[in-house]
Design an enzyme around this catalytic site. Structure first.
Site, mmCIF file in Angstrom:
data_model
loop_
_atom_site.group_PDB
_atom_site.id
_atom_site.type_symbol
_atom_site.label_atom_id
_atom_site.label_comp_id
_atom_site.label_asym_id
_atom_site.label_seq_id
_atom_site.Cartn_x
_atom_site.Cartn_y
_atom_site.Cartn_z
ATOM 1 N N ARG A 87 0.938 -1.394 0.196
ATOM 2 C CA ARG A 87 -0.270 -0.090 -0.216
ATOM 3 C C ARG A 87 0.585 1.314 -0.047
ATOM 4 O O ARG A 87 2.175 1.442 0.119
ATOM 5 C CB ARG A 87 -1.214 0.194 1.345
ATOM 6 C CG ARG A 87 -1.411 0.913 0.977
ATOM 7 C CD ARG A 87 -2.638 1.160 2.200
ATOM 8 N NE ARG A 87 -3.017 2.676 2.385
ATOM 9 C CZ ARG A 87 -4.044 2.901 3.275
ATOM 10 N NH1 ARG A 87 -4.812 2.333 4.200
ATOM 11 N NH2 ARG A 87 -4.580 4.421 3.422
ATOM 12 N N ARG A 96 -6.921 1.642 -3.577
ATOM 13 C CA ARG A 96 -6.040 0.582 -2.383
ATOM 14 C C ARG A 96 -5.360 -0.805 -2.125
ATOM 15 O O ARG A 96 -6.742 -1.241 -2.676
ATOM 16 C CB ARG A 96 -6.514 1.172 -0.693
ATOM 17 C CG ARG A 96 -7.710 0.908 -0.419
ATOM 18 C CD ARG A 96 -8.514 1.707 0.824
ATOM 19 N NE ARG A 96 -7.872 3.183 0.137
ATOM 20 C CZ ARG A 96 -8.086 4.462 1.170
ATOM 21 N NH1 ARG A 96 -8.430 4.027 2.273
ATOM 22 N NH2 ARG A 96 -8.058 5.305 0.677
ATOM 23 N N ASP A 99 -6.989 -1.582 2.892
ATOM 24 C CA ASP A 99 -6.616 -0.909 3.592
ATOM 25 C C ASP A 99 -7.712 -1.773 5.770
ATOM 26 O O ASP A 99 -8.329 -2.664 5.403
ATOM 27 C CB ASP A 99 -8.362 0.137 3.756
ATOM 28 C CG ASP A 99 -8.242 1.528 4.431
ATOM 29 O OD1 ASP A 99 -7.428 1.588 5.314
ATOM 30 O OD2 ASP A 99 -9.147 2.554 4.399
ATOM 31 N N ASP A 101 -9.546 -1.338 9.246
ATOM 32 C CA ASP A 101 -9.164 -0.253 9.735
ATOM 33 C C ASP A 101 -9.923 -1.137 11.409
ATOM 34 O O ASP A 101 -10.411 -2.453 11.376
ATOM 35 C CB ASP A 101 -10.700 0.760 9.259
ATOM 36 C CG ASP A 101 -9.745 1.307 8.563
ATOM 37 O OD1 ASP A 101 -8.896 1.873 8.623
ATOM 38 O OD2 ASP A 101 -11.448 1.258 8.048
#
Ligand code: BTN
Length: 446
Positions: A87, A96, A99, A101
């Site tokens: 990334r 992307r 990701d 989170d």
């Protein structure tokens, strides 16, 4: 890892390269760190980009992990995995590779601040690097839907169970099921992926699924079409399949006897009726052998088809047609009175409702099917009795020869309907069209 690890929900998103592989690798790298254990992973959902829309579709998933890392260290691990996967810094809403989170983080607690989700006490924090719970998670369908799948009892900030949110169909906007079930084959997880193949228009999803199965498609492969030009109903009839309905077929490879195929239909019937109750809050019931009714109107028909090699079943295809949001005034005359639709085709979120129903049907089917294979028919029979409101009622079964009239008393171990006739004899019926005391279900088509 310590004796009482923390539990965290992680959200995954990717729209570059091999998206499925990116999430698979991300999960594997989290495991390999030795500091997190993957407890459960949601299905994969394909979602339209938010913010900057000139980019490819995302794949999203949520995982529940156990970890001995603090929230800050878990964040560092997630960022490290992202970077190792290649990334590069991009615009906030830009494309992307991966990701990850942290959505929520819980620690074990015996005090009253812990909720009923079974996760312990939730950690709240707001630092420049990390805010917990994730500040935008409740605005995002692509987080809420997979999160509700991983833990339906999680509480929203206003104290509702998360599963109640997914009945607000707008939450499904721009989101499609991409691969259902435990697609991820990680430590301790059995591979049970259900690939979803979507088509705009086909002759019949059952034919496509059968062709795929002949070509080796795995158990659980699911074919969905927006319309069918020659949808098949039972007894060679045509099944009217306009846009707005759910037309799907599942490839199955159970090691069962030919007579047990009838159970596949009943499993599908219970899966659909239960999904309709959950998703639409409508009183759906199963009508033996292959229909689902709401308020006396047929809203779903099921068509099992099989292929045997010698006396061994090669595969079964279970076709499910649900009138989710169709124009019943355009149905062929002979079924216009007997068939219904779950919602009006003008419902502002008709297609999202269809997506929510699809996920629920596939989930229910998978659970019941596995239960049938591992434990036999008894539990399923119990469920069928619960959902089949014709038991105890006067029925007439139309079939070749003389119709059979009597009280539908039960279903036997071969999924046959037991009818007690006036003379007190119990007749076990293998198949036929049942008329209940009200205008019953009819065929759509022909
Ligand atoms: C019935 O006659 O009640 C059974 C209808 C089954 C219709 C479904 S729609 C998806 C699948 N593809 C088909 O061609 N038929 C089944």
């Amino acid at each position: 890892m310590t004796a009482t690890p923390a539990r965290a929900y992680l959200g995954f998103g990717t729209n570059l390269g091999d998206r499925r592989e990116n999430i698979t690798k991300g999960l594997a790298m989290l495991c390999e760190s030795g500091r997190t254990e993957i407890i459960k992973v949601s299905s994969l959902y394909e979602t339209e980009p938010v913010g900057y829309t000139e980019q490819g579709l995302f794949l999203n998933a949520v995982a529940l992990v156990e970890t001995d890392l603090s929230p800050q260290d878990l964040l560092c691990l997630c960022k490290d995995v992202e970077v190792q996967l290649g990334r590069k810094p991009t615009a906030r809403w830009g494309p992307r590779i991966l990701d990850i989170d942290i959505l929520m983080y819980f620690v074990e607690s015996s005090d009253l601040s812990s909720d009923d989700s079974g996760d312990g006490a939730q950690i709240e924090m707001d630092t420049p690097a990390l805010t917990l719970p994730h500040p935008r998670m409740w605005e995002r369908g692509f987080v809420i839907i997979p999160l509700a799948e991983v833990n339906p009892s999680l509480l929203t900030p206003d104290g509702r169970e998360i599963k109640s949110l997914i009945r607000d169909f707008s939450v499904w906007t721009g989101i499609h099921l991409f691969e259902a079930g435990s697609w991820w084959q990680g430590a301790g997880q059995s591979r049970d992926c259900r690939r979803i193949m979507r088509f705009v228009e086909v002759e019949s999803t059952n034919s496509i699924a059968a062709n795929m199965a002949s070509g080796g498609a795995s158990c659980g492969t699911c074919v969905i079409a927006e319309t069918q030009t020659s949808g098949r109903g039972r007894q060679g009839r045509l099944w009217y399949s306009p846009p707005g309905g759910l037309w799907l077929s599942l490839v199955l490879r159970p090691r069962i006897q030919s007579q047990d195929v009838a159970w596949m239909s009943l499993i599908a019937g219970v899966a659909v009726a239960s999904a309709i109750r959950d998703t639409f809050r409508l009183p759906a019931v199963v009508k033996w052998p292959n229909d689902v009714l709401v308020s006396g109107k047929k809203v779903c028909g099921i068509l099992p088809e099989t292929r045997f090699i010698g006396d061994k079943m090669d595969f079964a295809v279970v076709g499910i047609g649900v009138n989710v949001a169709i124009r019943t005034d355009l149905l062929p005359l002979q079924v216009r009175e007997t068939c219904g639709t779950l919602v009006s085709p003008d419902h502002p979120h008709a297609s999202e409702a269809r997506e929510a129903l699809t996920v629920s049907i596939l989930d229910n089917f998978s659970l019941l099917y596995k239960q049938f294979l591992s434990e036999g028919f008894l539990e399923i029979l119990q469920k069928v009795r619960e959902y089949c409101d014709m038991l105890g009622r006067e029925v007439t079964v139309l079939r070749l020869g003389t119709p059979i009239q009597g009280i539908a008393v039960d279903i036997d171990s071969d999924a046959r309907l037991i009818i007690r006739t006036k003379s007190g004899e119990n007749v076990h019926v293998v198949s036929g069209e049942v008329r209940i005391g009200v205008p019953g279900a009819g065929y759509c088509g022909e």
